[in-house]
Design a protein around this motif. Sequence first.
Motif, PDB file in Angstrom:
ATOM      1  N   LEU A 437       0.826  -1.207   0.000  1.00  0.00           N
ATOM      2  CA  LEU A 437       0.000   0.000   0.000  1.00  0.00           C
ATOM      3  C   LEU A 437       0.860   1.257   0.000  1.00  0.00           C
ATOM      4  O   LEU A 437       0.478   2.279  -0.582  1.00  0.00           O
ATOM      5  N   LEU A 438       2.016   1.205   0.654  1.00  0.00           N
ATOM      6  CA  LEU A 438       2.918   2.359   0.638  1.00  0.00           C
ATOM      7  C   LEU A 438       3.444   2.618  -0.762  1.00  0.00           C
ATOM      8  O   LEU A 438       3.559   3.768  -1.190  1.00  0.00           O
ATOM      9  N   SER A 439       3.752   1.544  -1.491  1.00  0.00           N
ATOM     10  CA  SER A 439       4.260   1.727  -2.851  1.00  0.00           C
ATOM     11  C   SER A 439       3.189   2.223  -3.804  1.00  0.00           C
ATOM     12  O   SER A 439       3.485   2.824  -4.833  1.00  0.00           O
ATOM     13  N   GLN A 440       1.907   1.990  -3.466  1.00  0.00           N
ATOM     14  CA  GLN A 440       0.796   2.434  -4.316  1.00  0.00           C
ATOM     15  C   GLN A 440       0.143   3.696  -3.785  1.00  0.00           C
ATOM     16  O   GLN A 440      -0.986   4.013  -4.152  1.00  0.00           O
ATOM     17  N   LYS A 441       0.821   4.405  -2.936  1.00  0.00           N
ATOM     18  CA  LYS A 441       0.238   5.593  -2.302  1.00  0.00           C
ATOM     19  C   LYS A 441      -0.159   6.612  -3.353  1.00  0.00           C
ATOM     20  O   LYS A 441       0.647   7.019  -4.193  1.00  0.00           O
ATOM     21  N   GLY A 442      -1.430   7.007  -3.328  1.00  0.00           N
ATOM     22  CA  GLY A 442      -1.949   7.927  -4.338  1.00  0.00           C
ATOM     23  C   GLY A 442      -2.278   9.289  -3.763  1.00  0.00           C
ATOM     24  O   GLY A 442      -1.784   9.681  -2.700  1.00  0.00           O
ATOM     25  N   ASP A 443      -3.158   9.995  -4.483  1.00  0.00           N
ATOM     26  CA  ASP A 443      -3.507  11.356  -4.096  1.00  0.00           C
ATOM     27  C   ASP A 443      -4.822  11.434  -3.331  1.00  0.00           C
ATOM     28  O   ASP A 443      -5.303  12.528  -3.048  1.00  0.00           O
ATOM     29  N   ASN A 444      -5.420  10.269  -3.021  1.00  0.00           N
ATOM     30  CA  ASN A 444      -6.689  10.266  -2.291  1.00  0.00           C
ATOM     31  C   ASN A 444      -6.423  10.642  -0.834  1.00  0.00           C
ATOM     32  O   ASN A 444      -5.868   9.851  -0.061  1.00  0.00           O
ATOM     33  N   GLU A 445      -6.825  11.852  -0.466  1.00  0.00           N
ATOM     34  CA  GLU A 445      -6.484  12.367   0.863  1.00  0.00           C
ATOM     35  C   GLU A 445      -7.165  11.584   1.971  1.00  0.00           C
ATOM     36  O   GLU A 445      -6.564  11.321   3.017  1.00  0.00           O
ATOM     37  N   ILE A 446      -8.423  11.171   1.753  1.00  0.00           N
ATOM     38  CA  ILE A 446      -9.150  10.424   2.794  1.00  0.00           C
ATOM     39  C   ILE A 446      -8.484   9.075   3.037  1.00  0.00           C
ATOM     40  O   ILE A 446      -8.278   8.656   4.183  1.00  0.00           O
ATOM     41  N   TRP A 447      -8.112   8.385   1.955  1.00  0.00           N
ATOM     42  CA  TRP A 447      -7.442   7.095   2.118  1.00  0.00           C
ATOM     43  C   TRP A 447      -6.100   7.264   2.819  1.00  0.00           C
ATOM     44  O   TRP A 447      -5.739   6.457   3.675  1.00  0.00           O
ATOM     45  N   ASN A 448      -5.358   8.302   2.459  1.00  0.00           N
ATOM     46  CA  ASN A 448      -4.059   8.530   3.094  1.00  0.00           C
ATOM     47  C   ASN A 448      -4.209   8.774   4.596  1.00  0.00           C
ATOM     48  O   ASN A 448      -3.349   8.375   5.385  1.00  0.00           O
ATOM     49  N   ILE A 449      -5.296   9.439   5.006  1.00  0.00           N
ATOM     50  CA  ILE A 449      -5.535   9.670   6.435  1.00  0.00           C
ATOM     51  C   ILE A 449      -5.802   8.336   7.143  1.00  0.00           C
ATOM     52  O   ILE A 449      -5.251   8.052   8.214  1.00  0.00           O
ATOM     53  N   PHE A 450      -6.656   7.503   6.535  1.00  0.00           N
ATOM     54  CA  PHE A 450      -6.950   6.195   7.140  1.00  0.00           C
ATOM     55  C   PHE A 450      -5.682   5.346   7.222  1.00  0.00           C
ATOM     56  O   PHE A 450      -5.421   4.705   8.247  1.00  0.00           O
ATOM     57  N   PHE A 451      -4.899   5.348   6.141  1.00  0.00           N
ATOM     58  CA  PHE A 451      -3.702   4.513   6.132  1.00  0.00           C
ATOM     59  C   PHE A 451      -2.664   5.028   7.124  1.00  0.00           C
ATOM     60  O   PHE A 451      -1.996   4.235   7.800  1.00  0.00           O
ATOM     61  N   GLY A 452      -2.527   6.334   7.243  1.00  0.00           N
ATOM     62  CA  GLY A 452      -1.589   6.893   8.202  1.00  0.00           C
ATOM     63  C   GLY A 452      -1.956   6.565   9.635  1.00  0.00           C
ATOM     64  O   GLY A 452      -1.079   6.450  10.505  1.00  0.00           O
ATOM     65  N   GLY A 453      -3.239   6.401   9.920  1.00  0.00           N
ATOM     66  CA  GLY A 453      -3.683   6.072  11.280  1.00  0.00           C
ATOM     67  C   GLY A 453      -4.051   4.610  11.451  1.00  0.00           C
ATOM     68  O   GLY A 453      -4.894   4.276  12.288  1.00  0.00           O
ATOM     69  N   ARG A 454      -3.408   3.726  10.670  1.00  0.00           N
ATOM     70  CA  ARG A 454      -3.784   2.308  10.689  1.00  0.00           C
ATOM     71  C   ARG A 454      -3.565   1.679  12.068  1.00  0.00           C
ATOM     72  O   ARG A 454      -4.379   0.851  12.517  1.00  0.00           O
ATOM     73  N   TYR A 455      -2.488   2.081  12.743  1.00  0.00           N
ATOM     74  CA  TYR A 455      -2.237   1.493  14.066  1.00  0.00           C
ATOM     75  C   TYR A 455      -3.197   2.063  15.109  1.00  0.00           C
ATOM     76  O   TYR A 455      -3.567   1.363  16.067  1.00  0.00           O
ATOM     77  N   ILE A 456      -3.610   3.307  14.939  1.00  0.00           N
ATOM     78  CA  ILE A 456      -4.635   3.870  15.832  1.00  0.00           C
ATOM     79  C   ILE A 456      -5.942   3.104  15.655  1.00  0.00           C
ATOM     80  O   ILE A 456      -6.608   2.724  16.625  1.00  0.00           O
ATOM     81  N   ILE A 457      -6.326   2.868  14.392  1.00  0.00           N
ATOM     82  CA  ILE A 457      -7.574   2.137  14.113  1.00  0.00           C
ATOM     83  C   ILE A 457      -7.486   0.714  14.641  1.00  0.00           C
ATOM     84  O   ILE A 457      -8.467   0.167  15.167  1.00  0.00           O
ATOM     85  N   LEU A 458      -6.305   0.095  14.518  1.00  0.00           N
ATOM     86  CA  LEU A 458      -6.141  -1.274  15.023  1.00  0.00           C
ATOM     87  C   LEU A 458      -6.367  -1.331  16.530  1.00  0.00           C
ATOM     88  O   LEU A 458      -7.086  -2.213  17.032  1.00  0.00           O
ATOM     89  N   LEU A 459      -5.778  -0.389  17.270  1.00  0.00           N
ATOM     90  CA  LEU A 459      -5.976  -0.389  18.725  1.00  0.00           C
ATOM     91  C   LEU A 459      -7.406  -0.015  19.091  1.00  0.00           C
ATOM     92  O   LEU A 459      -7.975  -0.569  20.051  1.00  0.00           O
ATOM     93  N   MET A 460      -8.015   0.911  18.338  1.00  0.00           N
ATOM     94  CA  MET A 460      -9.401   1.271  18.628  1.00  0.00           C
ATOM     95  C   MET A 460     -10.315   0.063  18.426  1.00  0.00           C
ATOM     96  O   MET A 460     -11.228  -0.188  19.236  1.00  0.00           O
ATOM     97  N   GLY A 461     -10.084  -0.692  17.351  1.00  0.00           N
ATOM     98  CA  GLY A 461     -10.892  -1.887  17.133  1.00  0.00           C
ATOM     99  C   GLY A 461     -10.656  -2.943  18.194  1.00  0.00           C
ATOM    100  O   GLY A 461     -11.603  -3.586  18.683  1.00  0.00           O
ATOM    101  N   THR A 462      -9.390  -3.140  18.587  1.00  0.00           N
ATOM    102  CA  THR A 462      -9.074  -4.152  19.605  1.00  0.00           C
ATOM    103  C   THR A 462      -9.703  -3.792  20.955  1.00  0.00           C
ATOM    104  O   THR A 462     -10.307  -4.648  21.626  1.00  0.00           O
ATOM    105  N   PHE A 463      -9.572  -2.526  21.353  1.00  0.00           N
ATOM    106  CA  PHE A 463     -10.181  -2.109  22.622  1.00  0.00           C
ATOM    107  C   PHE A 463     -11.700  -2.159  22.542  1.00  0.00           C
ATOM    108  O   PHE A 463     -12.365  -2.412  23.561  1.00  0.00           O
ATOM    109  N   SER A 464     -12.270  -1.904  21.362  1.00  0.00           N
ATOM    110  CA  SER A 464     -13.734  -1.971  21.219  1.00  0.00           C
ATOM    111  C   SER A 464     -14.228  -3.402  21.396  1.00  0.00           C
ATOM    112  O   SER A 464     -15.336  -3.624  21.914  1.00  0.00           O
ATOM    113  N   ILE A 465     -13.434  -4.381  20.941  1.00  0.00           N
ATOM    114  CA  ILE A 465     -13.807  -5.783  21.179  1.00  0.00           C
ATOM    115  C   ILE A 465     -13.844  -6.053  22.690  1.00  0.00           C
ATOM    116  O   ILE A 465     -14.777  -6.691  23.203  1.00  0.00           O
TER     117      ILE A 465
END
Length: 841
Positions: A437-465
């Motif tokens: 995904l890093l090698s295919q990084k494009g100009d989609n700003e929303i996707w770049n925000i989600f990808f940049g916070g992937r570890y935040i989302i991972l912990l948020m999902g884990t704690f939500s479980i």
Amino acid sequence: MGSLFRSEEMTLAQLFLQSEAAYACVSELGELGLVQFRDLNPDVNAFQRKFVNEVRRCDEMERKLRFLEKEIRKAGIPIVDTGENPDAPPPREMIDLEATFEKLENEMKEVNTNQEALKRNFLELTELKHILRKTQSFFEEAEFHHQQMQDPALAEESHALLLGDEERGGQPMRLGFVAGVINRERLPTFERMLWRACRGNVFLRQTEIETPLEDPVTGDQVHKCVFIIFFQGDQLKTRVKKICEGFRATLYPCPETPAERREMAIGVMTRIEDLQTVLNQTQDHRHRVLVSAAKNIRVWFIKARKIKAIYHTLNLFNLDVTQKCLIAECWCPVADLERIQLALRRGTEHSGSSVPSILNRMTTKQAPPTYNKTNKFTSGFQGLVDAYGVASYSEVNPAPFTIITFPFLFAVMFGDAGHGLIMALFALWMVWREKQLLSQKGDNEIWNIFFGGRYIILLMGTFSIYTGLIYNDAFSKSLNIFGSSWSMIGVSDEEIENNEMVELDPNKTDIYKAASPYPFGIDPIWNLAENKITFLNSFKMKMSVILGVMQMTFGVCLSLSNHRFFRDPLSVFCQFIPQLLFLLCIFGYLVIIIFYKWIAYDASISSSAPSLLITLINMFLLKYTDNPDDYLYTGQKGLQIFLLLVAVVCIPWMLFLKPFIQWRASKSGRPSVRFGTVHMQVNGATEDTAVIMDQDEGEMPPPPAEAMAAHKEEEEFDLGETLIHQGIHTIEFCLGCISHTASYLRLWALSLAHAELSEVLWSMVLHIGLSFKGWLGAVITTMVFPAFAVLTIAILLVMEGLSAFLHALRLHWVEFQSKFYKGEGHQFQPFSFEALMEDHN
């Protein structure tokens, strides 16, 4: 000092670089990315600096590369990205790069000019070919029209139409004509203008060219029409040609006789075939040139940008009086001085210089930049903190604590094991395919925000479980994993049949097993209870207050770490202690009585338990009764009065004591401020090392009288200003303790909203299909499930997740960080080629 909990210790250093080694040394420091240079020429215009010509040459190289990149993308040729990161080329290679880019640009411009000229000729010949083909029918119609005009019955009408006031004199009429092509969208206006300008004394015929033609300049496909205009007289001819010129119509010569037109058409076809061959050869040559450039253009861009960055950095330096040495000042981490020293040594060796570069540490009163080392896991959380404000130098960094508390508070509001699992799986997929995904990084700003916070989302999902299992809530349904502690054994069948609802009394041992409660989380029977919301509201409201008071208390305790680190005992005694006492005497006491009530009151006596809210209100109003049932424990009245008095005493303690002590200290006289001067020492430098020299700690010469007077005026104590500043902070803290505690109730509110939305979505969408039986139920469930899945992701995961994210962010920024975090620093921005490439990408 530099660690995870505080920013790195920084030092201001002075660099002495030989002119011939400066380029190589700066290049090595750029690869290292640990040095932030200061501009030593702030008053010098950018066009008057030493290396301005080199920067201009680099700008010109970038312009040529952008031109080549534009041509490559226009041709649809993929740009090869090998991931190669070449070092900055030496200055002598810059001439070779310029020559290469100049040659490619000139070649491309020449090819483009030739190709444009060939395409223009090809377009003209193609348009002429269509004119020769289409005009035959026009001439036949014109001949027929001419014969009609020879008919005596139509003589008068034709005389008025084409001759106007001119006399025919019995001579046969001869019509002139022009032929050409015009853009299809301009044709209606063109025809109307001809009719009005010539007063109807022209005859226009037109037909559309079936295939669109290519514009030789833009390359766009253009639809055009062939037209022929018949007229009589030179005056109309001049007028028609002016109108054609105004509408950018292209006129072509067209023979009058069919034989001449046939002969011209054969010649045109021959020329078109020859021109097509030349065009194909030109296109192939252009394609080969661009393919060759596409293989190297990324590497060329990196080299050009690195050279430009080096010379731009060298423009920040000063020249010494001998013009042979460049002097620079920079901020750098103390822990990395050894690495910086090695980089300077490598740069000196690459340049072939015999004189080593010198690094000298300096003392300064300026606030150093804040530098927190991060990795791909912690960078997202550090970004959340820095978005509020960059930490002051050496201030406690909230990011390590945010790694745990942020996803946990999010999960308290989001708490659903099913939704948390979807979120965690999505983040896990991004982490798993991180490199691709890093090698295919494009100009989609929303996707770049989600990808940049992937570890935040991972912990948020884990704690939500985790919190979803605590709430026993997965897609609004409970999981009976361990078996409920409630039983219907003591309820008769007749009672169940005659009543819509059955009340289960927890005081009956055959209905509720008090000795063996549900092992983990909330008992699943509450999902079926009519008073489910009442029970969960009480639980989640108290839990929100407990979590809020705990986090605020932790924030106040972190302020103690700041005071101790900065050696500020006055703030410990006059701020930390009264703040902690004020918070604990009121809201800490509230948390204690919440736990006490949970422990001391069981189901058998819960109806007589006093209200905690009424207890807290009566504590502030000093309203007490003689009824023992209104008290939680013996001695409650005396303890509450004592705690309230301590909290009240803390307010003037915070407000007046610190300004008073500072005022007394200013009156009694302070020790003079020590001024430092920089001492440089070059002894011991060898030819193959870069030397780090420390500040001389010997006797300092006294500062000049002017400096002492200016410093005294600057540091003069102002009691009124200090009281106002302290008053603002005291009021903010005292009122903030109340409002911030109430603010944490958003944990309960959003948790309730998420649970209710999830339940509504289940009952109004998926439940429709599950209510049918047999094959019909399977069909309806299959049809309804996509809608349920889309609504779950769009509303409950994206919208509700974003809402919980923003509320958790506010709780950290305002309620937590305001207790200890100033955020008045400025970011460490080192000279780094890696950051430079990321910005350009």
